[in-house]
Design a protein around this motif. Structure first.
Motif, short mmCIF file in Angstrom:
data_model
loop_
_atom_site.label_atom_id
_atom_site.label_comp_id
_atom_site.label_asym_id
_atom_site.label_seq_id
_atom_site.Cartn_x
_atom_site.Cartn_y
_atom_site.Cartn_z
N VAL A 40 63.04 33.58 33.33
CA VAL A 40 62.72 32.71 32.32
C VAL A 40 61.77 33.04 31.31
O VAL A 40 61.40 33.18 30.28
CB VAL A 40 62.89 31.22 32.59
N ARG A 41 60.67 33.25 32.00
CA ARG A 41 59.31 33.78 31.28
C ARG A 41 59.41 34.96 30.87
O ARG A 41 58.97 35.28 29.86
CB ARG A 41 58.04 33.57 32.41
N VAL A 42 60.21 36.04 31.44
CA VAL A 42 60.27 37.26 30.64
C VAL A 42 60.97 37.32 29.41
O VAL A 42 60.70 37.83 28.45
CB VAL A 42 61.32 38.27 31.79
N VAL A 43 62.40 36.34 29.49
CA VAL A 43 62.96 35.97 28.26
C VAL A 43 62.02 35.33 27.25
O VAL A 43 62.28 35.88 26.02
CB VAL A 43 64.20 35.64 28.77
N SER A 44 61.31 34.30 27.63
CA SER A 44 60.62 33.85 26.60
C SER A 44 59.72 34.64 25.90
O SER A 44 59.14 34.64 24.68
CB SER A 44 59.88 32.53 27.33
N SER A 45 59.07 35.72 27.04
CA SER A 45 58.09 36.73 26.24
C SER A 45 58.61 37.52 25.29
O SER A 45 58.25 37.93 24.11
CB SER A 45 57.47 37.35 27.32
N VAL A 46 60.08 38.05 25.54
CA VAL A 46 60.82 38.89 24.62
C VAL A 46 60.99 38.45 23.25
O VAL A 46 60.73 38.85 22.23
CB VAL A 46 61.94 39.27 25.33
N GLN A 47 61.58 36.99 23.55
CA GLN A 47 61.71 36.24 22.03
C GLN A 47 60.35 36.15 21.12
O GLN A 47 60.39 36.28 20.37
CB GLN A 47 62.26 34.98 22.39
N ALA A 48 59.25 35.75 22.00
CA ALA A 48 57.79 35.76 21.21
C ALA A 48 57.51 37.00 20.70
O ALA A 48 56.87 36.90 19.65
CB ALA A 48 56.89 35.37 22.24
N VAL A 49 57.73 38.22 21.27
CA VAL A 49 57.62 39.53 20.63
C VAL A 49 58.18 39.79 19.45
O VAL A 49 57.45 39.99 18.52
CB VAL A 49 57.62 40.53 21.70
N MET A 50 59.43 39.17 19.45
CA MET A 50 60.41 39.58 18.50
C MET A 50 60.01 38.65 17.26
O MET A 50 59.87 39.17 15.98
CB MET A 50 61.69 39.29 18.77
N ALA A 51 59.83 37.31 17.51
CA ALA A 51 59.32 36.63 16.53
C ALA A 51 57.82 36.91 15.81
O ALA A 51 57.73 36.74 14.57
CB ALA A 51 59.03 35.09 17.14
N THR A 52 56.86 37.43 16.75
CA THR A 52 55.63 37.78 16.08
C THR A 52 55.76 38.96 15.28
O THR A 52 55.30 38.92 14.24
CB THR A 52 54.83 38.11 17.45
N PHE A 53 56.62 40.11 15.67
CA PHE A 53 56.96 40.96 14.84
C PHE A 53 57.46 40.75 13.47
O PHE A 53 56.88 41.39 12.43
CB PHE A 53 57.72 41.97 15.67
N SER A 54 58.49 39.86 13.60
CA SER A 54 58.95 39.43 12.22
C SER A 54 58.04 38.77 11.59
O SER A 54 58.04 39.04 10.11
CB SER A 54 59.99 38.31 12.67
N GLY A 55 57.35 37.85 11.97
CA GLY A 55 55.95 37.02 11.17
C GLY A 55 55.10 38.09 10.63
O GLY A 55 54.80 37.78 9.53
N TYR A 56 54.73 39.21 11.44
CA TYR A 56 53.93 40.14 10.85
C TYR A 56 54.42 40.91 9.56
O TYR A 56 53.97 41.03 8.64
CB TYR A 56 53.45 41.19 11.82
N VAL A 57 55.70 41.22 9.87
CA VAL A 57 56.49 42.00 8.46
C VAL A 57 56.52 41.08 7.41
O VAL A 57 56.36 41.37 6.43
CB VAL A 57 57.78 42.26 9.11
N ILE A 58 56.83 39.71 7.67
CA ILE A 58 56.82 38.73 6.74
C ILE A 58 55.71 38.45 5.69
O ILE A 58 55.66 38.85 4.71
CB ILE A 58 57.64 37.42 6.99
N THR A 59 54.86 38.26 6.59
CA THR A 59 53.46 37.89 5.97
C THR A 59 52.65 39.08 5.34
O THR A 59 52.33 38.93 4.26
CB THR A 59 52.47 37.36 7.11
N SER A 60 52.85 40.31 5.97
CA SER A 60 52.38 41.37 5.20
C SER A 60 53.20 41.81 4.04
O SER A 60 52.40 42.78 3.30
CB SER A 60 52.37 42.65 6.25
N SER A 61 54.40 41.38 3.84
CA SER A 61 54.91 41.78 2.76
C SER A 61 55.17 40.84 1.60
O SER A 61 55.45 41.30 0.43
CB SER A 61 56.49 42.15 3.31
N CYS A 62 54.55 39.66 1.93
CA CYS A 62 54.60 38.63 0.87
C CYS A 62 53.12 38.40 0.06
O CYS A 62 52.24 38.16 0.76
CB CYS A 62 54.83 37.30 1.32
N ASN A 63 53.05 38.88 -1.16
CA ASN A 63 51.83 38.95 -1.91
C ASN A 63 51.82 37.62 -2.24
O ASN A 63 50.57 36.95 -2.75
CB ASN A 63 51.84 39.87 -3.08
N HIS A 64 53.07 36.68 -2.81
CA HIS A 64 52.73 35.42 -3.32
C HIS A 64 53.34 34.56 -2.31
O HIS A 64 54.52 34.78 -1.68
CB HIS A 64 53.84 35.32 -4.76
N VAL A 65 52.57 33.62 -1.95
CA VAL A 65 52.94 32.72 -0.68
C VAL A 65 54.18 32.08 -0.87
O VAL A 65 54.76 31.30 0.22
CB VAL A 65 51.66 31.90 -0.30
#
Length: 251
Positions: free
Chosen positions: A40-65
């Protein structure tokens, strides 16, 4: 778009089953409960890594909030939403394995699970039943930057999960456990607590508004929603701090 939801429905349970088999082969001495909880913890970590990566891509590409958007925002919400349902079941499975040999009835096990985890269950249900429709249908493509910030909050999850795994393996006295605990505490505070005032600061900077005036320039329901999301994070941070203090005192 619903194929992404279907993909999430297959991916997270499938990853759990695969991880469970791999952990059983690698650590055959562990009990079924320990194997399930580690998986369960491994799956939770995988989901978190994917969400964090998605968050980085989104925030770094949005100049207007508010006005800028990124396709991964909606797509990851669709893909990741089934995780909330899976995670509730996965947590219950850990609870069930813990109590199955104690002659407890199925009903009492369910009630015990609900009493032990009301906050995390409520958190998941709010994300599923409230945040999902708002994010997908009602925000009209606005605020991807803030959604990305909320995704970045998952950065602390792998470290919290790793601490649980080390504890499961009786490694609480190791240097690795202590270092990981410090990282978990710092990342949790930054990504799950400070992220909320940061979002207000970013909005204020975008529109030239002092940060303390931002709550009066945005719809009240936005501030209420942020408060509801932040409240359990503050509670969980207090639990992490208490555990850290207890660990230090026992040394």
């Amino acid at each position: 778009m619903w194929y992404l939801v279907a993909l999430g429905c297959v991916f997270f349970p499938g990853l759990f089953v695969l991880t469970r088999r791999l952990v059983h082969r690698a650590l055959p001495a562990l009990t079924d409960r320990e194997i399930v909880c580690i998986s369960v913890r491994v799956v939770s970590s995988v989901q978190a890594v994917m969400a964090t990566f998605s968050g980085y891509v989104i925030t770094s590409s949005c100049n207007h909030v508010m006005k800028d958007s990124h396709w991964i925002s909606k797509d990851y919400v669709l893909f990741g939403t089934p995780y909330m349902v899976y995670d509730i079941y996965a947590m219950y499975l850990c609870h069930w394995y813990k109590h199955k040999g104690k002659n407890d009835s199925s009903f009492s096990i369910v009630i015990g699970f609900l009493k032990k985890n009301p906050l995390i269950i409520l958190h998941h249900l709010v994300l599923l039943l409230v945040c999902f429709p708002i994010t997908v249908y009602y925000r009209k493509g606005l605020g991807d930057f803030f959604l990305g910030c909320l995704f970045l909050a998952e950065l602390s999850t792998p470290f919290v999960s790793f601490a649980k795994i080390l504890s499961q393996l009786k490694k609480q006295d190791t240097l690795l456990y202590k270092i990981n605990g410090i990282i978990a505490l710092v990342t949790f505070f930054i990504c799950r607590i400070l992220v909320f005032p940061f979002m207000y600061w970013a909005y204020g900077k975008q529109y030239g508004i002092p940060v303390h005036r931002v709550p009066f320039h945005i719809p009240p329901h936005c501030t209420i929603a942020n408060a509801m999301l932040m409240a359990p994070q503050v509670y969980w941070l207090s639990l992490i701090i208490k555990k850290a203090v207890k660990t230090v005192k026992t040394e």
